[in-house]
Scaffold this motif. Sequence first.
Motif, PDB file in Angstrom:
ATOM      1  N   VAL A 217       0.873  -1.176   0.000  1.00 35.26           N
ATOM      2  CA  VAL A 217       0.000   0.000   0.000  1.00 35.26           C
ATOM      3  C   VAL A 217       0.909   1.226   0.000  1.00 35.26           C
ATOM      4  CG1 VAL A 217      -1.811   1.275   1.204  1.00 35.26           C
ATOM      5  CG2 VAL A 217      -1.801  -1.241   1.267  1.00 35.26           C
ATOM      6  N   LEU A 218       0.753   2.048  -1.031  1.00 35.19           N
ATOM      7  CA  LEU A 218       1.582   3.253  -1.177  1.00 35.19           C
ATOM      8  C   LEU A 218       0.728   4.477  -0.873  1.00 35.19           C
ATOM      9  CD1 LEU A 218       4.543   3.840  -2.119  1.00 35.19           C
ATOM     10  CD2 LEU A 218       3.617   4.256  -4.401  1.00 35.19           C
ATOM     11  N   GLU A 219       1.178   5.274   0.064  1.00 37.59           N
ATOM     12  CA  GLU A 219       0.456   6.501   0.427  1.00 37.59           C
ATOM     13  C   GLU A 219       1.461   7.634   0.562  1.00 37.59           C
ATOM     14  OE1 GLU A 219      -1.558   5.237   3.984  1.00 37.59           O
ATOM     15  OE2 GLU A 219      -3.352   4.633   2.872  1.00 37.59           O
ATOM     16  N   THR A 220       1.163   8.744  -0.092  1.00 35.65           N
ATOM     17  CA  THR A 220       2.046   9.927  -0.118  1.00 35.65           C
ATOM     18  C   THR A 220       3.514   9.561  -0.284  1.00 35.65           C
ATOM     19  OG1 THR A 220       2.098  10.016   2.322  1.00 35.65           O
ATOM     20  CG2 THR A 220       0.457  11.386   1.207  1.00 35.65           C
ATOM     21  N   GLY A 221       3.771   8.674  -1.257  1.00 33.84           N
ATOM     22  CA  GLY A 221       5.141   8.350  -1.633  1.00 33.84           C
ATOM     23  C   GLY A 221       5.857   7.357  -0.752  1.00 33.84           C
ATOM     24  N   GLU A 222       5.172   6.798   0.236  1.00 34.92           N
ATOM     25  CA  GLU A 222       5.811   5.833   1.141  1.00 34.92           C
ATOM     26  C   GLU A 222       4.972   4.563   1.261  1.00 34.92           C
ATOM     27  OE1 GLU A 222       7.709   7.340   4.776  1.00 34.92           O
ATOM     28  OE2 GLU A 222       6.947   9.327   4.254  1.00 34.92           O
ATOM     29  N   VAL A 223       5.634   3.449   1.503  1.00 33.22           N
ATOM     30  CA  VAL A 223       4.919   2.190   1.735  1.00 33.22           C
ATOM     31  C   VAL A 223       4.370   2.216   3.163  1.00 33.22           C
ATOM     32  CG1 VAL A 223       5.135  -0.320   1.939  1.00 33.22           C
ATOM     33  CG2 VAL A 223       6.307   0.881   0.076  1.00 33.22           C
ATOM     34  N   SER A 224       3.038   2.195   3.281  1.00 33.74           N
ATOM     35  CA  SER A 224       2.428   2.252   4.615  1.00 33.74           C
ATOM     36  C   SER A 224       2.083   0.860   5.135  1.00 33.74           C
ATOM     37  CB  SER A 224       1.165   3.122   4.589  1.00 33.74           C
ATOM     38  OG  SER A 224       0.224   2.598   3.675  1.00 33.74           O
ATOM     39  N   LEU A 225       1.903  -0.090   4.231  1.00 33.61           N
ATOM     40  CA  LEU A 225       1.555  -1.464   4.603  1.00 33.61           C
ATOM     41  C   LEU A 225       2.064  -2.400   3.528  1.00 33.61           C
ATOM     42  CD1 LEU A 225      -2.239  -1.481   5.620  1.00 33.61           C
ATOM     43  CD2 LEU A 225      -0.361  -2.216   7.074  1.00 33.61           C
ATOM     44  N   GLU A 226       2.402  -3.616   3.906  1.00 31.46           N
ATOM     45  CA  GLU A 226       2.719  -4.639   2.912  1.00 31.46           C
ATOM     46  C   GLU A 226       2.422  -6.003   3.506  1.00 31.46           C
ATOM     47  OE1 GLU A 226       6.917  -6.109   2.466  1.00 31.46           O
ATOM     48  OE2 GLU A 226       7.393  -4.083   3.161  1.00 31.46           O
ATOM     49  N   GLY A 227       2.244  -6.987   2.632  1.00 27.70           N
ATOM     50  CA  GLY A 227       2.006  -8.337   3.121  1.00 27.70           C
ATOM     51  C   GLY A 227       1.364  -9.201   2.048  1.00 27.70           C
ATOM     52  N   PRO A 228       1.201 -10.498   2.333  1.00 25.80           N
ATOM     53  CA  PRO A 228       0.497 -11.371   1.387  1.00 25.80           C
ATOM     54  C   PRO A 228      -0.891 -10.789   1.106  1.00 25.80           C
ATOM     55  CG  PRO A 228       1.515 -12.665   3.139  1.00 25.80           C
ATOM     56  CD  PRO A 228       1.644 -11.225   3.543  1.00 25.80           C
ATOM     57  N   SER A 229      -1.329 -10.840  -0.144  1.00 27.42           N
ATOM     58  CA  SER A 229      -2.605 -10.239  -0.534  1.00 27.42           C
ATOM     59  C   SER A 229      -3.771 -10.783   0.271  1.00 27.42           C
ATOM     60  CB  SER A 229      -2.857 -10.468  -2.027  1.00 27.42           C
ATOM     61  OG  SER A 229      -1.841  -9.846  -2.756  1.00 27.42           O
ATOM     62  N   SER A 230      -3.693 -12.076   0.598  1.00 29.88           N
ATOM     63  CA  SER A 230      -4.781 -12.704   1.361  1.00 29.88           C
ATOM     64  C   SER A 230      -4.920 -12.074   2.746  1.00 29.88           C
ATOM     65  CB  SER A 230      -4.527 -14.205   1.496  1.00 29.88           C
ATOM     66  OG  SER A 230      -3.242 -14.432   2.057  1.00 29.88           O
ATOM     67  N   GLU A 231      -3.809 -11.519   3.271  1.00 20.02           N
ATOM     68  CA  GLU A 231      -3.870 -10.836   4.565  1.00 20.02           C
ATOM     69  C   GLU A 231      -4.314  -9.384   4.403  1.00 20.02           C
ATOM     70  OE1 GLU A 231      -0.146 -11.259   6.649  1.00 20.02           O
ATOM     71  OE2 GLU A 231      -0.172 -13.456   6.472  1.00 20.02           O
ATOM     72  N   LEU A 232      -3.782  -8.715   3.379  1.00 20.33           N
ATOM     73  CA  LEU A 232      -4.139  -7.306   3.163  1.00 20.33           C
ATOM     74  C   LEU A 232      -5.627  -7.135   2.884  1.00 20.33           C
ATOM     75  CD1 LEU A 232      -1.213  -5.802   1.024  1.00 20.33           C
ATOM     76  CD2 LEU A 232      -1.644  -5.497   3.455  1.00 20.33           C
ATOM     77  N   ILE A 233      -6.200  -8.080   2.130  1.00 14.99           N
ATOM     78  CA  ILE A 233      -7.612  -7.952   1.733  1.00 14.99           C
ATOM     79  C   ILE A 233      -8.532  -8.059   2.951  1.00 14.99           C
ATOM     80  CG2 ILE A 233      -8.266 -10.361   1.192  1.00 14.99           C
ATOM     81  CD1 ILE A 233      -9.322  -9.215  -1.531  1.00 14.99           C
ATOM     82  N   ASN A 234      -8.007  -8.652   4.054  1.00 11.53           N
ATOM     83  CA  ASN A 234      -8.784  -8.768   5.290  1.00 11.53           C
ATOM     84  C   ASN A 234      -8.310  -7.811   6.382  1.00 11.53           C
ATOM     85  OD1 ASN A 234     -10.511 -10.985   4.469  1.00 11.53           O
ATOM     86  ND2 ASN A 234      -8.662 -12.250   4.488  1.00 11.53           N
ATOM     87  N   ASP A 235      -7.346  -6.940   6.035  1.00 11.05           N
ATOM     88  CA  ASP A 235      -6.803  -5.997   7.012  1.00 11.05           C
ATOM     89  C   ASP A 235      -7.795  -4.840   7.204  1.00 11.05           C
ATOM     90  OD1 ASP A 235      -5.326  -3.644   8.057  1.00 11.05           O
ATOM     91  OD2 ASP A 235      -3.571  -4.960   7.882  1.00 11.05           O
ATOM     92  N   PRO A 236      -8.235  -4.583   8.446  1.00  6.88           N
ATOM     93  CA  PRO A 236      -9.232  -3.518   8.677  1.00  6.88           C
ATOM     94  C   PRO A 236      -8.827  -2.169   8.089  1.00  6.88           C
ATOM     95  CG  PRO A 236      -8.818  -4.754  10.700  1.00  6.88           C
ATOM     96  CD  PRO A 236      -7.827  -5.257   9.679  1.00  6.88           C
ATOM     97  N   ARG A 237      -7.514  -1.850   8.120  1.00  8.53           N
ATOM     98  CA  ARG A 237      -7.061  -0.552   7.588  1.00  8.53           C
ATOM     99  C   ARG A 237      -7.250  -0.479   6.083  1.00  8.53           C
ATOM    100  NH1 ARG A 237      -1.261  -1.274  10.275  1.00  8.53           N
ATOM    101  NH2 ARG A 237      -1.824  -3.381   9.609  1.00  8.53           N
ATOM    102  N   VAL A 238      -6.978  -1.596   5.396  1.00 10.87           N
ATOM    103  CA  VAL A 238      -7.158  -1.634   3.937  1.00 10.87           C
ATOM    104  C   VAL A 238      -8.646  -1.620   3.607  1.00 10.87           C
ATOM    105  CG1 VAL A 238      -6.734  -2.973   1.834  1.00 10.87           C
ATOM    106  CG2 VAL A 238      -4.964  -2.830   3.592  1.00 10.87           C
ATOM    107  N   ILE A 239      -9.422  -2.375   4.355  1.00 12.17           N
ATOM    108  CA  ILE A 239     -10.876  -2.425   4.118  1.00 12.17           C
ATOM    109  C   ILE A 239     -11.476  -1.038   4.271  1.00 12.17           C
ATOM    110  CG2 ILE A 239     -13.079  -3.279   5.050  1.00 12.17           C
ATOM    111  CD1 ILE A 239     -11.503  -5.904   5.763  1.00 12.17           C
ATOM    112  N   GLU A 240     -11.089  -0.354   5.327  1.00 17.04           N
ATOM    113  CA  GLU A 240     -11.656   0.976   5.583  1.00 17.04           C
ATOM    114  C   GLU A 240     -11.260   1.979   4.509  1.00 17.04           C
ATOM    115  OE1 GLU A 240     -11.701   4.470   9.019  1.00 17.04           O
ATOM    116  OE2 GLU A 240     -10.558   2.636   9.368  1.00 17.04           O
ATOM    117  N   ALA A 241      -9.987   1.951   4.123  1.00  7.47           N
ATOM    118  CA  ALA A 241      -9.493   2.959   3.161  1.00  7.47           C
ATOM    119  C   ALA A 241      -9.833   2.629   1.716  1.00  7.47           C
ATOM    120  CB  ALA A 241      -7.977   3.101   3.314  1.00  7.47           C
ATOM    121  N   TYR A 242      -9.813   1.324   1.343  1.00  4.97           N
ATOM    122  CA  TYR A 242      -9.914   0.989  -0.079  1.00  4.97           C
ATOM    123  C   TYR A 242     -11.017   0.017  -0.452  1.00  4.97           C
ATOM    124  CZ  TYR A 242      -5.341   3.106   0.197  1.00  4.97           C
ATOM    125  OH  TYR A 242      -4.330   3.978   0.445  1.00  4.97           O
ATOM    126  N   LEU A 243     -11.497  -0.770   0.493  1.00  6.87           N
ATOM    127  CA  LEU A 243     -12.458  -1.813   0.138  1.00  6.87           C
ATOM    128  C   LEU A 243     -13.841  -1.587   0.748  1.00  6.87           C
ATOM    129  CD1 LEU A 243     -10.147  -4.932   0.718  1.00  6.87           C
ATOM    130  CD2 LEU A 243     -10.439  -3.607  -1.374  1.00  6.87           C
TER     131      LEU A 243
END
Length: 249
Positions: A217-243
């Motif tokens: 996850v890239l935000e304002t030029g920096e990597v804010s999160l990374e991980g296996p996609s199966s984990e990111l897709i269930n990450d509350p921060r990713v869900i709230e911001a993008y899903l």
Amino acid sequence: MSTVSEKPILLEATDLCVSYGKVEALHKVSLRIREGEIVTVIGPNGAGKTTLLSCLMGLLPGQGEVVYIGRSLGNDDEVEERVGLGLTLVPEKRELFADMSVEDNLLLGAFDRYRRGQRDYKVTMDEVYAIFPRLKERAGQMAGTLSGGERQMLAMGRALMAKPRLLMLDEPSLGLAPLIIREIFKTVARLRDMGVSVLLVEQNARAALQVADYGYVLETGEVSLEGPSSELINDPRVIEAYLGLGGKH
């Protein structure tokens, strides 16, 4: 069967920084792509996703280190050299030659290989037509008369004519209908099965994470999160911001 984490690293970028004048667009971005893997970079508009691809392709100078197939790539390594090493980019605007036929656009993708004495472009073209049967149907048609989905297929097909080891896609779903988006992402998954590694930059986070092995996850030029996609897709921060259903994506 080897897991993704055991596969050899194809490309590794460490602490990449890119500036436009005094404005820093990328700040210490690190990522890695393994052989036969789809890696996605998601994030909002203006996060630096296209800048990242442009830097990896040699279109923009940057600081930091990029190692591809064991070779360090510097700002002096031209785009043509990177294409020759099997690195290709499908830009967001697709940049086709509108007044040339589908077939001629594809042939241009094999130009570098032809120049280096490789004359197997007809075999490669048959492979591209097998992936995108619609391009074969439209072979004699001018690229400018194609639909948005067909133009995206042609841009991807042209990049595949260079026989890449790593295919970088900048927003392939942009402006396309949901059915076509599904088709494009199915093709991306198929490329992985054919041994082509893919770096996928996308605003359509859900579709990207569903097809990818690993995500950043890239935000304002920096990597804010990374991980296996199966984990990111269930990450509350990713869900709230993008899903999230109320989210802009």
